[in-house]
Design a protein around this motif. Structure first.
Motif, mmCIF file in Angstrom:
data_model
loop_
_atom_site.group_PDB
_atom_site.id
_atom_site.type_symbol
_atom_site.label_atom_id
_atom_site.label_comp_id
_atom_site.label_asym_id
_atom_site.label_seq_id
_atom_site.Cartn_x
_atom_site.Cartn_y
_atom_site.Cartn_z
ATOM 1 N N TRP A 23 0.860 -1.168 0.000
ATOM 2 C CA TRP A 23 0.000 0.000 0.000
ATOM 3 C C TRP A 23 0.910 1.235 0.000
ATOM 4 O O TRP A 23 2.046 1.183 0.456
ATOM 5 C CB TRP A 23 -0.902 0.019 1.225
ATOM 6 N N THR A 24 0.410 2.353 -0.498
ATOM 7 C CA THR A 24 1.207 3.570 -0.618
ATOM 8 C C THR A 24 0.804 4.575 0.444
ATOM 9 O O THR A 24 -0.383 4.897 0.596
ATOM 10 C CB THR A 24 0.984 4.208 -2.010
ATOM 11 N N TYR A 25 1.804 5.096 1.166
ATOM 12 C CA TYR A 25 1.571 6.136 2.157
ATOM 13 C C TYR A 25 2.142 7.445 1.628
ATOM 14 O O TYR A 25 3.286 7.497 1.191
ATOM 15 C CB TYR A 25 2.246 5.782 3.491
ATOM 16 N N ARG A 26 1.307 8.482 1.644
ATOM 17 C CA ARG A 26 1.759 9.820 1.251
ATOM 18 C C ARG A 26 1.496 10.767 2.410
ATOM 19 O O ARG A 26 0.401 10.774 2.985
ATOM 20 C CB ARG A 26 0.978 10.311 0.021
ATOM 21 N N ARG A 27 2.489 11.567 2.714
ATOM 22 C CA ARG A 27 2.362 12.527 3.799
ATOM 23 C C ARG A 27 1.642 13.766 3.290
ATOM 24 O O ARG A 27 1.882 14.252 2.200
ATOM 25 C CB ARG A 27 3.737 12.914 4.326
#
Length: 75
Positions: A23-27
């Motif tokens: 899964w992709t985490y973006r701040r």
């Protein structure tokens, strides 16, 4: 990506489980965004959870998004 996703230990552990499954985490500014692979939808990750239900609500939202995207939820 390892590190701090939230000031809450339980939320950190939950996000780390999903990130390990691609899964992709973006701040963001105050909140992060977690999205499943190959999907444009996301769940907002609270940086500082406001109440005792935040972990439970986040788990529910991640399960629902995983079902919509056809991805397997983290164990």
């Amino acid at each position: 990506m390892s590190g701090r996703y939230s000031s809450c230990r339980e939320i950190n552990a939950l996000v780390q489980r999903y990130v390990r499954q691609a899964w992709t985490y973006r701040r963001g500014g105050k909140h992060g965004k977690l999205s499943p692979p190959g999907c444009g939808r996301f769940v907002t990750i609270p940086g500082t959870p406001g109440d005792f239900r935040s972990v439970r609500n986040l788990e529910r939202d991640l399960r629902h998004l995983a079902a919509l995207a056809g991805a397997a939820p983290a164990p």
